[in-house]
Design an enzyme around this catalytic site. Sequence first.
Site, PDB file in Angstrom:
ATOM      1  N   GLU A  75     -16.336   6.446   3.779  1.00 19.19           N
ATOM      2  CA  GLU A  75     -15.627   5.951   4.954  1.00 19.19           C
ATOM      3  C   GLU A  75     -16.319   6.409   6.232  1.00 19.19           C
ATOM      4  O   GLU A  75     -17.181   7.293   6.205  1.00 19.19           O
ATOM      5  CB  GLU A  75     -14.165   6.406   4.945  1.00 19.19           C
ATOM      6  CG  GLU A  75     -13.363   5.766   3.822  1.00 19.19           C
ATOM      7  CD  GLU A  75     -11.869   5.783   4.081  1.00 19.19           C
ATOM      8  OE1 GLU A  75     -11.436   6.229   5.151  1.00 19.19           O
ATOM      9  OE2 GLU A  75     -11.123   5.339   3.183  1.00 19.19           O
ATOM     10  N   LYS A 105      -2.712   6.518   1.499  1.00 17.80           N
ATOM     11  CA  LYS A 105      -2.644   6.925   2.902  1.00 17.80           C
ATOM     12  C   LYS A 105      -1.753   8.165   3.029  1.00 17.80           C
ATOM     13  O   LYS A 105      -0.625   8.115   3.534  1.00 17.80           O
ATOM     14  CB  LYS A 105      -2.132   5.771   3.765  1.00 17.80           C
ATOM     15  CG  LYS A 105      -2.544   5.884   5.225  1.00 17.80           C
ATOM     16  CD  LYS A 105      -2.291   4.577   5.956  1.00 17.80           C
ATOM     17  CE  LYS A 105      -2.597   4.697   7.446  1.00 17.80           C
ATOM     18  NZ  LYS A 105      -4.028   4.866   7.730  1.00 17.80           N
ATOM     19  N   ARG A 131       0.830  -1.206   0.000  1.00 19.59           N
ATOM     20  CA  ARG A 131       0.000   0.000   0.000  1.00 19.59           C
ATOM     21  C   ARG A 131       0.867   1.259   0.000  1.00 19.59           C
ATOM     22  O   ARG A 131       0.531   2.250  -0.664  1.00 19.59           O
ATOM     23  CB  ARG A 131      -0.956  -0.004   1.193  1.00 19.59           C
ATOM     24  CG  ARG A 131      -2.028   1.076   1.095  1.00 19.59           C
ATOM     25  CD  ARG A 131      -3.138   0.885   2.097  1.00 19.59           C
ATOM     26  NE  ARG A 131      -2.671   1.051   3.479  1.00 19.59           N
ATOM     27  CZ  ARG A 131      -3.457   0.939   4.546  1.00 19.59           C
ATOM     28  NH1 ARG A 131      -4.740   0.645   4.409  1.00 19.59           N
ATOM     29  NH2 ARG A 131      -2.973   1.113   5.763  1.00 19.59           N
TER      30      ARG A 131
END
Length: 339
Positions: free
Chosen positions: A219, A183, A80
């Site tokens: 989210e 992220k 990621r």
Amino acid sequence: MKNIDWNNIGFDYMPTNCNVRAYYKDGAWSELEYTDNEYINMHMATTCLHYGLECFEGLKAFRGADGKVRLFRADENGRRMESSARKLCLPVPPVEMFVKACYEVVKRNIEFVPPYESGASLYLRPVLLGTKVGIGVKASHEAMFFVFCSPVGPYFKGGMKPIKVIIDRVQDRAAPRGTGDIKAGGNYASSIFSGEKAHQLGYSNVMYLDATEHKYIEECGAANFFGIKDGKYITPKSPSILPSITNKSLRTLAEDMGLKVEERPVPVEELASFEEAGACGTAAVISPIGYVFDIDTEEKITYGDGQTVGKTCLALYNKLQDIQYGRAEDKFGWTIEII
């Protein structure tokens, strides 16, 4: 192990023995370096300070029921970070280097991994910063990668409890075709204002909707959302949702339990049809949702009695924690034992 009151540590930074660092310059990564220095030196014109060229990860190591220490899914976090680095045009840390850095941080701070009985764990924070000095808006071809750790307590002291969530359309978490799927720190900065408002109103998290139509669930705070109904584990699918490694793990476990997994757009109207709902992420694993309030429509949705954790949420939570703490066979190969 260190002489620490393990039963009374929160989710905050605690100094440990060392952190691990590597530097990218002239087209290559340096060897890993180990230091007890908690500070980094940085030029005032460093790219990450001005243009947000940074990303990070979060993962945990656990001391198991058998006394062994296990690192959970570090390779997935590494992949990621690779994705985040590419989208931000930063030098990409190889997954092998990422995993080795995490392994070494745990190994060199092994006495800070909390005892099994405490329910606490060792939290790791890998960070990638663009370190090119300049004032132009452009990619950084120099970078610093580092990993530090801190013991953290269980998210729910005294047992898992359902949370209250508010839907507030005053702020969007991430733009379509933006950076919501990586992220990056900017995604979290954009959620602080609405998060503070929610806390002032007595809610744990904000449920964010898509930024285009405000019709679909994205989210829940800094976590992915999922709902349970009709033997299905349903989670939103959108290019602006961060692919949660916890959610990925729960989807695998849900299938293993016989649930059908659906990743698809989830309209906000569907909330009322779920039997259970939750937010999932590294910190809490699962935060069951007991109550949702839509501030615009004034609709109130309660799951069960709003106070009791649903049986599917509890089963998923226990199955994942059993693997993390070594209480069950890791048949998926998710953990690395620290020697």
